[in-house]
Design a protein around this motif. Structure first.
Motif, PDB file in Angstrom:
ATOM      1  N   TRP A 167     -36.853  86.555 -47.682  1.00 52.16           N
ATOM      2  CA  TRP A 167     -37.547  85.291 -47.432  1.00 52.16           C
ATOM      3  C   TRP A 167     -38.680  85.434 -46.415  1.00 52.16           C
ATOM      4  O   TRP A 167     -39.496  84.520 -46.243  1.00 52.16           O
ATOM      5  CB  TRP A 167     -36.548  84.217 -46.966  1.00 52.16           C
ATOM      6  N   ALA A 168     -38.747  86.552 -45.740  1.00 54.00           N
ATOM      7  CA  ALA A 168     -39.796  86.752 -44.720  1.00 54.00           C
ATOM      8  C   ALA A 168     -40.926  87.636 -45.232  1.00 54.00           C
ATOM      9  O   ALA A 168     -41.942  87.789 -44.557  1.00 54.00           O
ATOM     10  CB  ALA A 168     -39.178  87.385 -43.470  1.00 54.00           C
ATOM     11  N   ILE A 169     -40.768  88.211 -46.430  1.00 56.63           N
ATOM     12  CA  ILE A 169     -41.768  89.170 -46.915  1.00 56.63           C
ATOM     13  C   ILE A 169     -42.971  88.450 -47.502  1.00 56.63           C
ATOM     14  O   ILE A 169     -42.853  87.681 -48.455  1.00 56.63           O
ATOM     15  CB  ILE A 169     -41.145  90.113 -47.975  1.00 56.63           C
ATOM     16  N   GLY A 170     -44.131  88.682 -46.884  1.00 56.44           N
ATOM     17  CA  GLY A 170     -45.381  88.131 -47.397  1.00 56.44           C
ATOM     18  C   GLY A 170     -45.464  86.618 -47.314  1.00 56.44           C
ATOM     19  O   GLY A 170     -46.331  86.000 -47.928  1.00 56.44           O
ATOM     20  N   GLY A 197     -41.320  99.082 -37.258  1.00 55.44           N
ATOM     21  CA  GLY A 197     -41.598  98.069 -38.271  1.00 55.44           C
ATOM     22  C   GLY A 197     -42.092  98.674 -39.567  1.00 55.44           C
ATOM     23  O   GLY A 197     -42.686  99.760 -39.577  1.00 55.44           O
ATOM     24  N   LEU A 198     -41.793  97.973 -40.666  1.00 55.47           N
ATOM     25  CA  LEU A 198     -42.381  98.302 -41.964  1.00 55.47           C
ATOM     26  C   LEU A 198     -43.329  97.150 -42.267  1.00 55.47           C
ATOM     27  O   LEU A 198     -42.904  96.005 -42.454  1.00 55.47           O
ATOM     28  CB  LEU A 198     -41.284  98.440 -43.032  1.00 55.47           C
ATOM     29  N   ILE A 199     -44.615  97.468 -42.260  1.00 50.26           N
ATOM     30  CA  ILE A 199     -45.647  96.436 -42.231  1.00 50.26           C
ATOM     31  C   ILE A 199     -46.378  96.366 -43.561  1.00 50.26           C
ATOM     32  O   ILE A 199     -46.948  97.375 -43.998  1.00 50.26           O
ATOM     33  CB  ILE A 199     -46.707  96.764 -41.128  1.00 50.26           C
ATOM     34  N   GLY A 200     -46.391  95.204 -44.181  1.00 48.61           N
ATOM     35  CA  GLY A 200     -47.119  95.034 -45.439  1.00 48.61           C
ATOM     36  C   GLY A 200     -48.552  94.596 -45.180  1.00 48.61           C
ATOM     37  O   GLY A 200     -49.414  95.404 -44.822  1.00 48.61           O
ATOM     38  N   GLY A 201     -48.790  93.303 -45.309  1.00 44.53           N
ATOM     39  CA  GLY A 201     -50.148  92.755 -45.206  1.00 44.53           C
ATOM     40  C   GLY A 201     -50.948  93.226 -44.002  1.00 44.53           C
ATOM     41  O   GLY A 201     -52.125  93.606 -44.127  1.00 44.53           O
ATOM     42  N   ALA A 202     -50.327  93.241 -42.842  1.00 44.19           N
ATOM     43  CA  ALA A 202     -51.064  93.587 -41.622  1.00 44.19           C
ATOM     44  C   ALA A 202     -51.431  95.072 -41.550  1.00 44.19           C
ATOM     45  O   ALA A 202     -52.246  95.466 -40.713  1.00 44.19           O
ATOM     46  CB  ALA A 202     -50.253  93.188 -40.382  1.00 44.19           C
ATOM     47  N   GLY A 223     -38.935  94.539 -41.205  1.00 46.35           N
ATOM     48  CA  GLY A 223     -40.090  94.240 -42.051  1.00 46.35           C
ATOM     49  C   GLY A 223     -40.016  92.814 -42.544  1.00 46.35           C
ATOM     50  O   GLY A 223     -38.929  92.311 -42.863  1.00 46.35           O
ATOM     51  N   GLY A 224     -41.172  92.165 -42.615  1.00 46.79           N
ATOM     52  CA  GLY A 224     -41.220  90.778 -43.083  1.00 46.79           C
ATOM     53  C   GLY A 224     -42.150  89.992 -42.200  1.00 46.79           C
ATOM     54  O   GLY A 224     -41.744  89.474 -41.156  1.00 46.79           O
ATOM     55  N   SER A 225     -43.443  89.970 -42.616  1.00 42.12           N
ATOM     56  CA  SER A 225     -44.469  89.223 -41.872  1.00 42.12           C
ATOM     57  C   SER A 225     -44.580  89.653 -40.413  1.00 42.12           C
ATOM     58  O   SER A 225     -44.881  88.834 -39.538  1.00 42.12           O
ATOM     59  CB  SER A 225     -44.227  87.712 -41.981  1.00 42.12           C
ATOM     60  N   MET A 226     -44.321  90.936 -40.130  1.00 41.08           N
ATOM     61  CA  MET A 226     -44.600  91.411 -38.767  1.00 41.08           C
ATOM     62  C   MET A 226     -46.111  91.517 -38.630  1.00 41.08           C
ATOM     63  O   MET A 226     -46.802  91.988 -39.539  1.00 41.08           O
ATOM     64  CB  MET A 226     -43.945  92.767 -38.474  1.00 41.08           C
ATOM     65  N   SER A 272     -37.429  95.394 -51.784  1.00 44.88           N
ATOM     66  CA  SER A 272     -36.931  94.223 -52.529  1.00 44.88           C
ATOM     67  C   SER A 272     -37.795  93.917 -53.750  1.00 44.88           C
ATOM     68  O   SER A 272     -37.315  93.366 -54.736  1.00 44.88           O
ATOM     69  CB  SER A 272     -36.845  93.001 -51.622  1.00 44.88           C
ATOM     70  N   GLU A 273     -39.087  94.301 -53.677  1.00 47.09           N
ATOM     71  CA  GLU A 273     -39.941  94.055 -54.856  1.00 47.09           C
ATOM     72  C   GLU A 273     -39.511  94.945 -56.024  1.00 47.09           C
ATOM     73  O   GLU A 273     -39.647  94.558 -57.180  1.00 47.09           O
ATOM     74  CB  GLU A 273     -41.423  94.271 -54.478  1.00 47.09           C
ATOM     75  N   ARG A 274     -38.991  96.120 -55.729  1.00 44.73           N
ATOM     76  CA  ARG A 274     -38.490  96.992 -56.801  1.00 44.73           C
ATOM     77  C   ARG A 274     -37.091  96.533 -57.246  1.00 44.73           C
ATOM     78  O   ARG A 274     -36.767  96.556 -58.431  1.00 44.73           O
ATOM     79  CB  ARG A 274     -38.479  98.452 -56.370  1.00 44.73           C
ATOM     80  N   TYR A 303     -34.742  96.834 -42.413  1.00 47.24           N
ATOM     81  CA  TYR A 303     -34.178  95.509 -42.699  1.00 47.24           C
ATOM     82  C   TYR A 303     -35.327  94.559 -42.996  1.00 47.24           C
ATOM     83  O   TYR A 303     -36.172  94.301 -42.128  1.00 47.24           O
ATOM     84  CB  TYR A 303     -33.359  94.988 -41.512  1.00 47.24           C
ATOM     85  N   GLU A 304     -35.358  94.078 -44.232  1.00 48.66           N
ATOM     86  CA  GLU A 304     -36.435  93.180 -44.647  1.00 48.66           C
ATOM     87  C   GLU A 304     -35.836  91.945 -45.316  1.00 48.66           C
ATOM     88  O   GLU A 304     -35.535  91.973 -46.520  1.00 48.66           O
ATOM     89  CB  GLU A 304     -37.363  93.885 -45.643  1.00 48.66           C
ATOM     90  N   PRO A 305     -35.648  90.875 -44.544  1.00 39.32           N
ATOM     91  CA  PRO A 305     -35.153  89.655 -45.186  1.00 39.32           C
ATOM     92  C   PRO A 305     -36.167  89.218 -46.252  1.00 39.32           C
ATOM     93  O   PRO A 305     -37.360  89.076 -45.959  1.00 39.32           O
ATOM     94  CB  PRO A 305     -35.072  88.649 -44.033  1.00 39.32           C
TER      95      PRO A 305
HETATM   96  O1  G3H Z   1     -42.779  96.631 -46.888  1.00 43.96           O
HETATM   97  C1  G3H Z   1     -43.221  95.702 -46.212  1.00 43.96           C
HETATM   98  C2  G3H Z   1     -42.640  94.399 -46.290  1.00 43.96           C
HETATM   99  O2  G3H Z   1     -42.418  93.999 -47.600  1.00 43.96           O
HETATM  100  C3  G3H Z   1     -43.289  93.369 -45.429  1.00 43.96           C
HETATM  101  O3  G3H Z   1     -44.464  92.868 -46.032  1.00 43.96           O
HETATM  102  P1  G3H Z   1     -45.320  91.799 -45.183  1.00 43.96           P
HETATM  103  O4  G3H Z   1     -45.567  92.427 -43.852  1.00 43.96           O
HETATM  104  O5  G3H Z   1     -46.573  91.617 -45.982  1.00 43.96           O
HETATM  105  O6  G3H Z   1     -44.482  90.576 -45.081  1.00 43.96           O
END
Ligand code: G3H
Length: 251
Positions: free
Chosen positions: A168-171, A227-232, A207-210, A95-97, A164-166
Motif C-alpha cells: 500500500w506504500a509503493i508508488g 532503503g529500496l527506492i523506486g520513484g525517487a 521500501g515504499g515512497s521513501m 510485489s509487482e512481480r 520490507y515493502e508494504p
Molecule cells: O522497489 C521499490 C519500491 O517498489 C518502492 O517504490 P516507490 O519508492 O516508488 O514507492
C-alpha cells in the motif's frame, strides 16, 4: 557495524540518454566513505550502467533473475548472465512481480537460491497488502514470505538482503510511519535471528515512497538498514539526498 544500503529500483524506466545523465550525476555526488549504494536497472541497460559506474563505489543490480541455470526459458535472464555484467544484487519477489506475474513464495525462494549460487545477493522483497494490514495479518504474511526463503536457502540465509515493502506504500506517496516500519523490521530481524547466528549481518531495507524528506526518520530506526527506492531513485538530487541521510545515520 555494517553501513546502510541504499538501492535504487528504476523499474521499467530509463533510456540510454537519461541513464547517462542520471548515473553520471549519482556517481559524481557519492559521498566519500558513505553508505553502500546500488542501482537496479532494466536488463537491457546493464552493460551501459556497468561502463558508467566503472571505478566508482556504485554497485549494479538487476530487477529479477531466473530460477533456472540455462536452456529453453524464453525471456528469462540467468544469474550467470547477470554475473558477466558485474551484477552484485538482484531483486526477487518484488510485489509487482508477485502481483502481475503470479510469482509464488516458492518461486521467489528458488530465484534467491539461483542468485546466491552465483555470488549475487538477492534483495528479497516482501510486504502485506492494505487489505491484509487492515485484517491484522501483516505479521503472518511477512513471516510466511520470509520463511519460504529461509527454508529453501538454509545456511546461506545471512547472505541475503531483505526489503520490507508494504504494498500500500509503493508508488502511492503514502509511506509507513517510522514506527510502523520498525515494528515489522523487528519481527523480521527476530525471525532471521532464529534462523542464523549471523542475523545482524543481514540488511533489512524499507521500501515504499521513501524520499528525500522522510528518509532520515525512517533510517533512524534501529532495524532499518537502508532503503529500496523506486520513484525517487530516478532523480539524482533526490536519490543523493537519501544517500546522504543514510550515510549520516548510525548503522
Ligand atoms: O522497489 C521499490 C519500491 O517498489 C518502492 O517504490 P516507490 O519508492 O516508488 O514507492
Amino acid at each position: 557495524m555494517k553501513k546502510k544500503l541504499i538501492a535504487g529500483n528504476w523499474k521499467m524506466n530509463g533510456s540510454i540518454e537519461a541513464n547517462d545523465r542520471l548515473v553520471r550525476d549519482v556517481v559524481g555526488g557519492l559521498p566519500e566513505g558513505g553508505c553502500q549504494v546500488a542501482v537496479c536497472v532494466p536488463a537491457p541497460y546493464l552493460a551501459q550502467v556497468q561502463m558508467l559506474r566503472h571505478h566508482s563505489a556504485l554497485e549494479l543490480g538487476a530487477q529479477d533473475v531466473s530460477a533456472h541455470e540455462q536452456g529453453a526459458f524464453t525471456g528469462e535472464v540467468s544469474a550467470l548472465m547477470l554475473k558477466e555484467f558485474g551484477v552484485r544484487y538482484a531483486i526477487v519477489g518484488h510485489s509487482e512481480r508477485r502481483q502481475y506475474h503470479g510469482e509464488s513464495d516458492t518461486l521467489v525462494a528458488e530465484k534467491a537460491r539461483a542468485a546466491l549460487a552465483h555470488g549475487i545477493t538477492p534483495i528479497v522483497c516482501l510486504g502485506e497488502t492494505l487489505q491484509e494490514r487492515e485484517a491484522g495479518r501483516t505479521e503472518e504474511v511477512v513471516k510466511r514470505q520470509l520463511a519460504a526463503v529461509i527454508h529453501l536457502n538454509g545456511h546461506c540465509i545471512s547472505e541475503i538482503v531483505v526489503a520490507y515493502e508494504p504494498v500500500w506504500a509503493i508508488g502511492t506517496g503514502r509511506t509507513a510511519t517510522p514506527e510502523q516500519a520498525q515494528q515489522v523490521h523487528a519481527v523480521l530481524r527476530a525471525q532471521l535471528h532464529a534462523a542464523t547466528p549471523h542475523s545482524e549481518r543481514v540488511h533489512i531495507l524499507y521500501g515504499g515512497s521513501m524520499n528525500a524528506a522522510n528518509a532520515a526518520s525512517l533510517l533512524a530506526q534501529p532495524d532499518i538498514d537502508g532503503g529500496l527506492i523506486g520513484g525517487a531513485s530516478l532523480k539524482s538530487a533526490d536519490f543523493l539526498q537519501i544517500i546522504s541521510a543514510a550515510s549520516a545515520a548510525r548503522a
